[in-house]
Design a protein around this motif. Structure first.
Motif, PDB file in Angstrom:
ATOM      1  N   GLN A   1       9.146  -8.241  -1.002  1.00  0.00           N
ATOM      2  CA  GLN A   1       8.288  -9.006  -1.910  1.00  0.00           C
ATOM      3  C   GLN A   1       6.858  -8.487  -1.891  1.00  0.00           C
ATOM      4  O   GLN A   1       6.151  -8.569  -2.889  1.00  0.00           O
ATOM      5  N   GLY A   2       6.428  -7.922  -0.756  1.00  0.00           N
ATOM      6  CA  GLY A   2       5.101  -7.313  -0.704  1.00  0.00           C
ATOM      7  C   GLY A   2       4.991  -6.143  -1.647  1.00  0.00           C
ATOM      8  O   GLY A   2       3.981  -5.975  -2.334  1.00  0.00           O
ATOM      9  N   SER A   3       6.029  -5.313  -1.732  1.00  0.00           N
ATOM     10  CA  SER A   3       5.906  -4.134  -2.591  1.00  0.00           C
ATOM     11  C   SER A   3       6.359  -4.413  -4.022  1.00  0.00           C
ATOM     12  O   SER A   3       6.175  -3.581  -4.896  1.00  0.00           O
ATOM     13  N   THR A   4       6.903  -5.604  -4.275  1.00  0.00           N
ATOM     14  CA  THR A   4       7.382  -5.945  -5.621  1.00  0.00           C
ATOM     15  C   THR A   4       6.329  -5.770  -6.728  1.00  0.00           C
ATOM     16  O   THR A   4       6.609  -5.103  -7.727  1.00  0.00           O
ATOM     17  N   PRO A   5       5.105  -6.337  -6.576  1.00  0.00           N
ATOM     18  CA  PRO A   5       4.164  -6.241  -7.707  1.00  0.00           C
ATOM     19  C   PRO A   5       3.840  -4.812  -8.104  1.00  0.00           C
ATOM     20  O   PRO A   5       3.699  -4.519  -9.300  1.00  0.00           O
ATOM     21  N   VAL A   6       3.730  -3.896  -7.139  1.00  0.00           N
ATOM     22  CA  VAL A   6       3.388  -2.509  -7.458  1.00  0.00           C
ATOM     23  C   VAL A   6       4.475  -1.883  -8.324  1.00  0.00           C
ATOM     24  O   VAL A   6       4.203  -1.244  -9.341  1.00  0.00           O
ATOM     25  N   LEU A   7       5.733  -2.085  -7.931  1.00  0.00           N
ATOM     26  CA  LEU A   7       6.830  -1.449  -8.660  1.00  0.00           C
ATOM     27  C   LEU A   7       7.044  -2.109 -10.012  1.00  0.00           C
ATOM     28  O   LEU A   7       7.389  -1.445 -10.995  1.00  0.00           O
TER      29      LEU A   7
ATOM     30  N   SER B   1       0.824  -1.203   0.000  1.00  0.00           N
ATOM     31  CA  SER B   1       0.000   0.000   0.000  1.00  0.00           C
ATOM     32  C   SER B   1       0.863   1.259   0.000  1.00  0.00           C
ATOM     33  O   SER B   1       0.593   2.218  -0.724  1.00  0.00           O
ATOM     34  N   VAL B   2       1.932   1.230   0.807  1.00  0.00           N
ATOM     35  CA  VAL B   2       2.832   2.387   0.877  1.00  0.00           C
ATOM     36  C   VAL B   2       3.499   2.615  -0.486  1.00  0.00           C
ATOM     37  O   VAL B   2       3.615   3.748  -0.953  1.00  0.00           O
ATOM     38  N   SER B   3       3.919   1.527  -1.121  1.00  0.00           N
ATOM     39  CA  SER B   3       4.554   1.664  -2.438  1.00  0.00           C
ATOM     40  C   SER B   3       3.609   2.310  -3.434  1.00  0.00           C
ATOM     41  O   SER B   3       4.007   3.180  -4.210  1.00  0.00           O
ATOM     42  N   ALA B   4       2.343   1.892  -3.398  1.00  0.00           N
ATOM     43  CA  ALA B   4       1.360   2.466  -4.321  1.00  0.00           C
ATOM     44  C   ALA B   4       1.199   3.957  -4.064  1.00  0.00           C
ATOM     45  O   ALA B   4       1.095   4.762  -4.993  1.00  0.00           O
ATOM     46  N   ALA B   5       1.207   4.342  -2.768  1.00  0.00           N
ATOM     47  CA  ALA B   5       1.098   5.759  -2.430  1.00  0.00           C
ATOM     48  C   ALA B   5       2.320   6.524  -2.932  1.00  0.00           C
ATOM     49  O   ALA B   5       2.204   7.636  -3.455  1.00  0.00           O
TER      50      ALA B   5
END
Lengths: 392, 316
Positions: free
Chosen positions: A118-124, A95-99
């Motif tokens: 790995q949690g923020s991987t898909p967004v980036l 969520s933070v990455s998306a923000a």
């Protein structure tokens, strides 16, 4: 009837008000990158289980950003750090990455642990923005396990877990002259298992023999039975990949049983608790691998340590150094690409060669892992002393 | 006749509102007006609503303090991921497997522990949640503590929305049925309920199994949106997060649980811009709410047709 009308009117006004807030929130973060600023996202753990990792990493990264901005920035633009807390949770990291993507970042530094990265991987990956992980050491962070393909936008500045095993095996065989070794690993984590596997591979390739292999699990407190079995084999070296909670009492019990052989482990040993639990005399003749040492006499490292101490009044640990290097690596990539376009930065990151960082000279390989040196740290009378630096 | 007609119109109206809400958001997503950030928070919101509503059935309506909800979520998440990622089944099978596995887990834990009361039950369910987590950590098939990475993103907005609606409908209709009255009577006075001929253990187990099943559903949706699951995700803090939503909304109020789930999700997202003091503000807001509304935002009341009619001044 008038009362009813009034009531309906007030409800209507309330609804418009609520709607206004919702819409207002939505419109607020449409920030386009300012012409003279480069937005860099710091998505790190500032609260939750591993808050100390994230806090130190942020401090290191902020120091680097300040130094760069003071020296005139990159491509004539100032770096603008945007710091966010991911609460040590993988879903929050996403969520933070998306923000951060909405804020128009060119790259993200962090999070620290592998699973949060790995949690923020898909967004980036979806948005085509590079992520530089300072300390995510699991091998599958930069590679898609199913297809075996390297993730195009995910990079790291730390070595991967298995490499520490290789490093310690080289040190034990070459520097300590060990011919036989015993492994006593933390069998409840991938970290312990991975380090042990690569230690064994390299040690045997160097002509050594593994005479015993034992395992403990998290929260174990009594290690005497396995240690007695190891003692009967009389190995030249004992490898104990694990975390300090278990390793500290383990070493104490080993010395009490009269085992004098040198012992070694990975960066999980790096904690002040080691000395307080295992006591200084017992820790003599033990070694562990780490990303860097704050006692290194390399002028670059000395300058970094002094600047960090002056700013935060504390000793920089490995996370601070890796955070500092992550920012410096990003800046190098922006310079190489001569652009702030995220896709071009990612291409430049993949082609980094012989980058001089605090944690060693690194070249990014085709799996986006840095090929870099590690240091061996020795406990001497309760003090961590840098023993040697090993370049692969 | 007049009454039936009114009921029909009201029913159609409600369905229309639900479909309209769905369509509007679906349109916003397709039109690209809701970017990833909003979609992630919307997903969290739906999953939190499912979790809060299902836990409220156990804690609020049945009055059994359960602290193992994250454990059921873990069972659902892992069984659905095993189905879709390891065995190559479609997501529908994964969701069904998740619900079934969580319901079975709820039954297994429910039958022996629901004889316990109050804090004893709380401790037993808490322990159960921890057992699930530790067992998952030691199974190499699901990668132990490192968890499963790279789960396909199969959770879509329609799936989320209608799962949420189904959860709410099932819980609300259950509570308004004769089963529901029996369940509430267990909460109000277990001895009196038993004297009236109600098999209290049976109703407690029913509520527990249904609650666990929906937690499993939430777990399946969670796993297929957030890319990675690991045992540590479902620790007891996750159970407490859900419990906070239920208590904040008001024990025994489904609408309260929904409002609190939305409130907590929005609050968490809104505080992201204040990284340093985020958790302090979060705790402070919760404390303030609990001081001024100790019975929760909604108490044990519902926000429904009657409330709307009272405000709007329409007919009852």
């Amino acid at each position: 009837m008038r009362k009813g009308v009034l009531r309906r009117l007030s409800v209507f006004v309330l609804m418009v008000f609520v709607l206004g807030i919702v819409v207002g929130c939505g419109g607020g973060d449409q920030k386009t990158g300012d012409g003279d600023k480069i937005n860099v996202g710091l998505n790190v753990e500032l609260s939750g289980g591993v808050a100390s990792y994230g806090t130190n990493c942020r401090d290191g990264a902020m120091l680097a950003i300040e130094e760069i901005n003071a020296a005139g920035g990159v491509l004539g633009k100032q770096l603008n750090p945007i710091v966010r807390d991911c609460k040590s949770l993988a879903d929050e990291a996403m969520s933070v990455s998306a923000a951060l993507v909405d804020e128009g970042i060119v790259a993200q530094i962090g999070p620290l642990t592998s699973s949060n990265v790995q949690g923020s991987t898909p967004v980036l990956m979806d948005n085509g923005i590079p992520l530089i992980a300072p300390a995510a050491t699991a091998p599958n962070v930069t590679v898609d396990e199913k297809t075996g393909e390297t993730l195009k936008y995910i990079f790291r500045v730390c070595f991967i877990d298995p490499f520490q095993g290789t490093l310690m095996a080289e040190f034990a065989a070459d520097n300590l002259g060990a011919k036989t070794a015993a492994i006593y690993k933390d069998a409840s984590t991938d970290y312990g298992k991975g380090l042990a596997e690569y230690f064994k591979k390299t040690f045997e390739a160097k002509g050594g023999t593994i005479v015993a292999e034992e395992g403990f699990v998290k929260d174990d407190r009594d290690f005497k039975a396995a240690l007695t079995r190891i003692r009967s084999k009389n190995p030249d070296f004992i490898y104990v990949p694990g975390y300090y909670q278990e390793v500290a009492p383990l070493i104490k019990q080993a010395r009490e049983l009269g085992i004098t052989a040198p012992m070694g482990g990975g960066d999980g040993w790096d904690s002040p608790d080691m000395v307080s639990v295992a006591t200084a005399p017992n820790l003599n003749n033990t070694y562990f691998t780490n990303h860097y040492s704050s006692q290194d006499t390399d002028p670059k490292i000395v300058a970094f340590v002094e600047a960090y101490k002056a700013k935060y009044n504390k000793e920089p640990d490995a996370f601070a150094a890796l955070g500092y290097d992550a920012v410096q690596l990003l800046v190098q990539a922006i310079k190489d690409a001569n652009s702030t376009d995220p896709v071009k930065i990612a291409e430049a990151l993949a082609n980094i060669k012989d980058f001089e960082g605090i944690t060693g000279k690194m070249t990014i390989d085709e799996q986006h892992n840095p090929v870099k040196a590690g240091v061996i740290i020795e406990f001497k009378d309760g003090k961590q002393v840098m023993n040697t630096r090993i370049q692969p | 006749m007049q009454e039936t007609k009114h009921k029909l119109i009201r029913f159609c109206g409600e369905v229309l509102v639900l479909v309209a809400l769905f369509t509007v958001i679906q349109y916003l997503i397709t039109a690209g007006m809701l970017d990833m950030y909003y979609q992630i928070n919307l997903t969290s919101m739906c999953i939190n609503i499912i979790l809060a509503v299902s836990l409220n059935l156990i804690n609020g309506f049945t009055g059994q303090l359960s602290l193992g909800h994250a454990g059921f979520m873990a069972v659902g998440a892992y069984s659905s991921v095993i189905m879709t990622q390891f065995l190559g089944q479609p997501f529908a099978i994964g969701i069904l497997a998740a619900c079934a596995a969580a319901a079975v887990a709820g039954f297994i834990i429910g039958v022996p522990t629901l004889r316990l009361k109050g804090d004893y039950l709380a401790i037993a369910t808490l322990a159960f949640g921890e057992i699930i987590r530790v067992v998952l950590m030691n199974i190499d098939y699901v990668n132990g503590p490192a968890g499963i990475v790279g789960i396909d993103k199969l959770t879509t907005w329609p799936l989320l929305y209608w799962s949420m609606i189904i959860t709410i409908l099932v819980v609300v209709n259950l509570i308004n049925s004769s089963y529901g009255r029996a369940i509430v009577s267990v909460r109000e006075d277990e001895v009196a309920a038993e004297l009236m001929g109600i098999n209290t253990t049976r109703y407690k187990v029913i509520a527990f199994v249904i609650g666990a099943m929906f937690a499993g559903l939430a777990g399946a949706l969670y796993a297929h949106f957030f890319y990675i699951i690991k045992p540590e995700t479902f620790n007891f803090l996750k159970s407490f997060d859900i419990l906070v939503m239920v208590v904040l909304g008001g024990l025994g109020s489904t609408t309260g649980a929904i409002i609190a789930a939305i409130f907590i999700t929005v609050l968490t997202a809104a505080l992201q811009s204040f990284p340093a003091i985020r958790m302090i503000l979060y705790a402070l807001i919760l404390i303030i709410v609990m001081i001024y509304r100790p019975q929760g935002l909604m108490g044990n009341k519902e926000f429904g047709r009657e409330t709307l009619n009272r405000i709007w001044g329409g007919r009852r």
